[in-house]
Design a protein around this motif. Structure first.
Motif, PDB file in Angstrom:
ATOM      1  N   ILE A  76       5.337   7.446  12.291  1.00  0.00           N
ATOM      2  CA  ILE A  76       5.768   8.072  11.038  1.00  0.00           C
ATOM      3  C   ILE A  76       5.065   7.417   9.850  1.00  0.00           C
ATOM      4  CG2 ILE A  76       7.736   8.316   9.449  1.00  0.00           C
ATOM      5  CD1 ILE A  76       9.482   8.683  12.029  1.00  0.00           C
ATOM      6  N   ILE A  77       5.010   6.096   9.859  1.00  0.00           N
ATOM      7  CA  ILE A  77       4.342   5.366   8.771  1.00  0.00           C
ATOM      8  C   ILE A  77       2.864   5.685   8.752  1.00  0.00           C
ATOM      9  CG2 ILE A  77       3.694   3.050   7.980  1.00  0.00           C
ATOM     10  CD1 ILE A  77       6.527   2.162   9.018  1.00  0.00           C
ATOM     11  N   ALA A  78       2.228   5.708   9.910  1.00  0.00           N
ATOM     12  CA  ALA A  78       0.793   6.010   9.984  1.00  0.00           C
ATOM     13  C   ALA A  78       0.510   7.410   9.444  1.00  0.00           C
ATOM     14  CB  ALA A  78       0.294   5.882  11.413  1.00  0.00           C
ATOM     15  N   LYS A  79       1.349   8.375   9.806  1.00  0.00           N
ATOM     16  CA  LYS A  79       1.168   9.745   9.333  1.00  0.00           C
ATOM     17  C   LYS A  79       1.376   9.830   7.825  1.00  0.00           C
ATOM     18  CE  LYS A  79       2.797  14.441  10.102  1.00  0.00           C
ATOM     19  NZ  LYS A  79       3.728  15.289  10.844  1.00  0.00           N
ATOM     20  N   VAL A 129       0.808  -1.225   0.000  1.00  0.00           N
ATOM     21  CA  VAL A 129       0.000   0.000   0.000  1.00  0.00           C
ATOM     22  C   VAL A 129       0.839   1.272   0.000  1.00  0.00           C
ATOM     23  CG1 VAL A 129      -1.995  -1.111   1.061  1.00  0.00           C
ATOM     24  CG2 VAL A 129      -0.276  -0.043   2.516  1.00  0.00           C
ATOM     25  N   GLY A 130       2.148   1.139   0.205  1.00  0.00           N
ATOM     26  CA  GLY A 130       2.992   2.327   0.203  1.00  0.00           C
ATOM     27  C   GLY A 130       4.436   1.971   0.484  1.00  0.00           C
ATOM     28  N   TYR A 131       5.256   3.004   0.515  1.00  0.00           N
ATOM     29  CA  TYR A 131       6.687   2.843   0.775  1.00  0.00           C
ATOM     30  C   TYR A 131       7.135   3.997   1.652  1.00  0.00           C
ATOM     31  CZ  TYR A 131      11.542   1.630  -0.085  1.00  0.00           C
ATOM     32  OH  TYR A 131      12.838   1.223   0.070  1.00  0.00           O
ATOM     33  N   VAL A 132       7.702   3.662   2.815  1.00  0.00           N
ATOM     34  CA  VAL A 132       8.127   4.687   3.778  1.00  0.00           C
ATOM     35  C   VAL A 132       9.453   4.271   4.406  1.00  0.00           C
ATOM     36  CG1 VAL A 132       7.515   5.930   5.894  1.00  0.00           C
ATOM     37  CG2 VAL A 132       5.700   5.189   4.339  1.00  0.00           C
ATOM     38  N   ASN A 133      10.427   5.172   4.366  1.00  0.00           N
ATOM     39  CA  ASN A 133      11.710   4.977   5.054  1.00  0.00           C
ATOM     40  C   ASN A 133      12.359   3.625   4.764  1.00  0.00           C
ATOM     41  OD1 ASN A 133      11.435   7.503   6.189  1.00  0.00           O
ATOM     42  ND2 ASN A 133      10.670   6.755   8.138  1.00  0.00           N
ATOM     43  N   GLY A 134      12.422   3.247   3.495  1.00  0.00           N
ATOM     44  CA  GLY A 134      13.106   1.999   3.129  1.00  0.00           C
ATOM     45  C   GLY A 134      12.285   0.741   3.324  1.00  0.00           C
TER      46      GLY A 134
END
Length: 68
Positions: free
Chosen positions: A61-64, A11-16
């Motif tokens: 951070i991921i949730a935001k 569903v997404g990509y965050v911080n590696g």
């Protein structure tokens, strides 16, 4: 053999990390280079780690970032 596999959607990509949600609503991540990730793709559940394994700050951070 009749085995049941869950749908594991990226569903997404965050911080590696690719962020994955399965068809029961559970959240996971997979550390992988971004160029190998496309939202909407499926991934194998054997490769996944529960999002709860991350520290709470990284979870926030991921949730935001994904606005859930």
């Amino acid at each position: 053999m009749n085995t049941q596999h869950r749908e594991n959607d990226i569903v997404g990509y965050v911080n590696g990390k690719a962020i994955i949600k399965d068809d029961s609503g559970k959240w996971f991540f997979l550390e992988i280079p971004e160029e190998f990730v496309s939202p909407g793709e499926q991934t194998f559940e054997d490769d996944l780690t529960p999002l709860a394994a991350l520290d709470i700050n990284e979870q926030n951070i991921i949730a935001k970032e994904l606005a859930w």
